[in-house]
Design a protein around this motif. Structure first.
Motif, PDB file in Angstrom:
ATOM      1  N   ARG A 199       0.783  -1.008   0.146  1.00 42.91           N
ATOM      2  CA  ARG A 199       0.567   0.123  -0.246  1.00 42.91           C
ATOM      3  C   ARG A 199       1.402   1.318   0.266  1.00 42.91           C
ATOM      4  O   ARG A 199       0.420   1.965  -0.528  1.00 42.91           O
ATOM      5  N   ASP A 200       1.725   1.061   0.609  1.00 45.81           N
ATOM      6  CA  ASP A 200       2.609   1.787   0.792  1.00 45.81           C
ATOM      7  C   ASP A 200       3.632   2.694  -0.224  1.00 45.81           C
ATOM      8  O   ASP A 200       3.523   3.594  -1.023  1.00 45.81           O
ATOM      9  N   ASP A 201       4.387   1.493  -1.521  1.00 45.83           N
ATOM     10  CA  ASP A 201       4.854   1.692  -2.695  1.00 45.83           C
ATOM     11  C   ASP A 201       3.278   2.300  -3.696  1.00 45.83           C
ATOM     12  O   ASP A 201       4.196   2.756  -4.512  1.00 45.83           O
ATOM     13  N   ARG A 202       2.733   1.872  -3.322  1.00 43.68           N
ATOM     14  CA  ARG A 202       1.291   2.783  -4.062  1.00 43.68           C
ATOM     15  C   ARG A 202       0.994   4.214  -4.496  1.00 43.68           C
ATOM     16  O   ARG A 202       0.775   4.313  -4.961  1.00 43.68           O
ATOM     17  N   SER A 203       1.073   3.999  -2.912  1.00 39.99           N
ATOM     18  CA  SER A 203       0.720   5.299  -2.791  1.00 39.99           C
ATOM     19  C   SER A 203       2.021   6.717  -3.039  1.00 39.99           C
ATOM     20  O   SER A 203       2.091   7.298  -3.569  1.00 39.99           O
ATOM     21  N   LEU A 204       3.373   5.877  -2.585  1.00 39.45           N
ATOM     22  CA  LEU A 204       4.760   6.754  -3.513  1.00 39.45           C
ATOM     23  C   LEU A 204       4.982   6.701  -4.787  1.00 39.45           C
ATOM     24  O   LEU A 204       5.103   7.475  -5.735  1.00 39.45           O
ATOM     25  N   ASP A 205       3.952   5.058  -5.641  1.00 38.65           N
ATOM     26  CA  ASP A 205       3.947   5.860  -7.149  1.00 38.65           C
ATOM     27  C   ASP A 205       2.971   6.665  -7.959  1.00 38.65           C
ATOM     28  O   ASP A 205       3.419   7.147  -8.858  1.00 38.65           O
ATOM     29  N   ARG A 206       1.667   7.291  -6.852  1.00 41.55           N
ATOM     30  CA  ARG A 206       0.538   7.828  -6.989  1.00 41.55           C
ATOM     31  C   ARG A 206       0.821   9.199  -6.595  1.00 41.55           C
ATOM     32  O   ARG A 206       1.011   9.559  -7.437  1.00 41.55           O
ATOM     33  N   ALA A 207       2.027  10.026  -5.647  1.00 41.29           N
ATOM     34  CA  ALA A 207       2.517  10.765  -5.562  1.00 41.29           C
ATOM     35  C   ALA A 207       2.914  12.084  -6.225  1.00 41.29           C
ATOM     36  O   ALA A 207       3.429  11.627  -7.555  1.00 41.29           O
ATOM     37  N   CYS A 208       2.470  13.265  -6.392  1.00 43.58           N
ATOM     38  CA  CYS A 208       2.267  14.324  -7.015  1.00 43.58           C
ATOM     39  C   CYS A 208       2.094  13.771  -8.452  1.00 43.58           C
ATOM     40  O   CYS A 208       3.129  14.018  -9.259  1.00 43.58           O
ATOM     41  N   ASP A 209       1.186  13.418  -8.734  1.00 46.24           N
ATOM     42  CA  ASP A 209       0.740  13.180  -9.874  1.00 46.24           C
ATOM     43  C   ASP A 209       1.490  12.240 -10.970  1.00 46.24           C
ATOM     44  O   ASP A 209       1.773  12.537 -11.586  1.00 46.24           O
TER      45      ASP A 209
END
Length: 340
Positions: A23-33
């Motif tokens: 879940r954390d990895d996914r959030s990083l991939d999506r961050a700042c568009d």
């Protein structure tokens, strides 16, 4: 039976932390568009498992917040904001340009490594700022700000610099802005000016104050300087003239491109402060470069280290500083202006 297996698998993943990591990895991939550069994140946050979330705010191209693992005072946070230079100027609290008269508060060290960026410091908070000119869109730049809230040392600041510069480069590429990027940052120093041991005689100036050597400033008070290394890529340059009491008495600043535009929009609102300013035309942008000198206020003593502002000294020092800066950048038509 299949549902039971899936349920058990879910429990295993949740219990071992695998799901949280995914879940954390996914959030990083999506961050700042989707433009967040993850190299340097773990170093910046001193965390092996950072997580990200989007951040609101009008006027920004995109923004996001990245949290390190841990809790309370042990948890570091990195806030990233990206904008076009053609949009409205950001708030004073983000740029700090409205505090040039306030001691060494607006000091900025060049990031180096070919990046048009600086590392700013203000009372415990470090900010990396980078402005990348779009070579295919005249006078437009992608500007990124990275604020690190938490423990700061050379390792975390190098990580902060990497994340901010590389995210700016990724965003520029995504949005069609062709830029001249620097090399990967391998070291950013936490050194900052303001302490007595950072002052030295003007005759020893080699960096941002070198223009004042051999001028009237060398024979006048303040007799010492605080400076950063010279860097013709940095969007901001600053030099401090220091009194015998080791207090910065005058601050000299140069701003280019997007930084100059933002500075002009917020700084001169403080017309009650003693200052001198100048402009120049530069080949990199249609935005004029701005040079300013302020008599500085000392927050520690609630007084001015230089008791009386000398307009003639200020103009002489600014003329030497602006002329040298302009020459280094290929700028022309330096003009000393009257106060606004």
């Amino acid at each position: 039976m299949c549902l039971l297996v899936l349920a058990l698998l879910g429990l295993v993943l949740y219990g071992t932390g695998t799901f949280d990591s995914w879940r954390d990895d996914r959030s990083l991939d999506r961050a700042c568009d989707g433009t967040l550069a993850q190299g340097g994140l773990q170093a910046a946050l001193h965390s092996s498992q950072p997580s990200a979330g989007e951040e609101g705010g009008s006027g920004y191209l995109t923004a996001c917040t990245v949290h390190g693992s841990g809790s309370g005072t042990q948890r570091s946070t990195l806030e990233l904001k990206l904008r076009w230079s053609t949009s409205g100027a950001p708030s004073d609290t983000l740029t700090w340009y409205n505090a040039d008269y306030n001691g060494v508060k607006p000091q900025a060290a060049p990031l180096g490594h070919g990046w048009s960026g600086v590392l700013r410091y203000d009372g415990g908070t470090y900010q990396a700022m980078v402005a990348l000119d779009c070579v295919n869109q005249k006078s437009k730049a992608l500007v990124a700000y990275g604020d690190l809230l938490g423990t700061s040392n050379s390792t975390t600041l190098t990580g902060l610099g990497r994340v901010t510069t590389e995210t700016a480069r990724e965003a520029a590429e995504k949005y069609g802005c062709q830029v001249k990027a620097g090399k990967r940052l391998t070291g950013v120093s936490p050194a900052r000016l303001g302490k007595p041991d950072t002052a030295k005689p003007l005759q020893q100036a080699q960096g941002s104050c070198v223009a004042l050597r051999g001028t009237a400033a060398e024979e006048s008070s303040p007799p010492e300087i605080m400076e950063y290394p010279a860097d013709t890529e940095a969007p901001q340059t600053n030099c401090y003239l220091v009194t015998k009491a080791q207090k910065p008495g005058y601050g000299l600043y140069a701003y280019y491109g997007a930084a100059a535009k933002d500075f002009e929009s917020v700084a001169f609102a403080h017309s009650d402060n003693d200052y001198a300013w100048a402009t120049a035309k530069c080949p990199q942008s249609t935005q004029e470069a701005v040079f300013a000198l302020y008599r500085l206020y000392d927050r520690d003593t609630d007084s001015y280290p230089v008791p009386h502002f000398s307009a003639s000294f200020a103009e002489s020092a600014l003329k030497a500083f602006a002329g040298h800066e302009a020459k280094q950048r290929g700028c022309t038509d330096v003009r000393i202006m009257s106060q606004r």
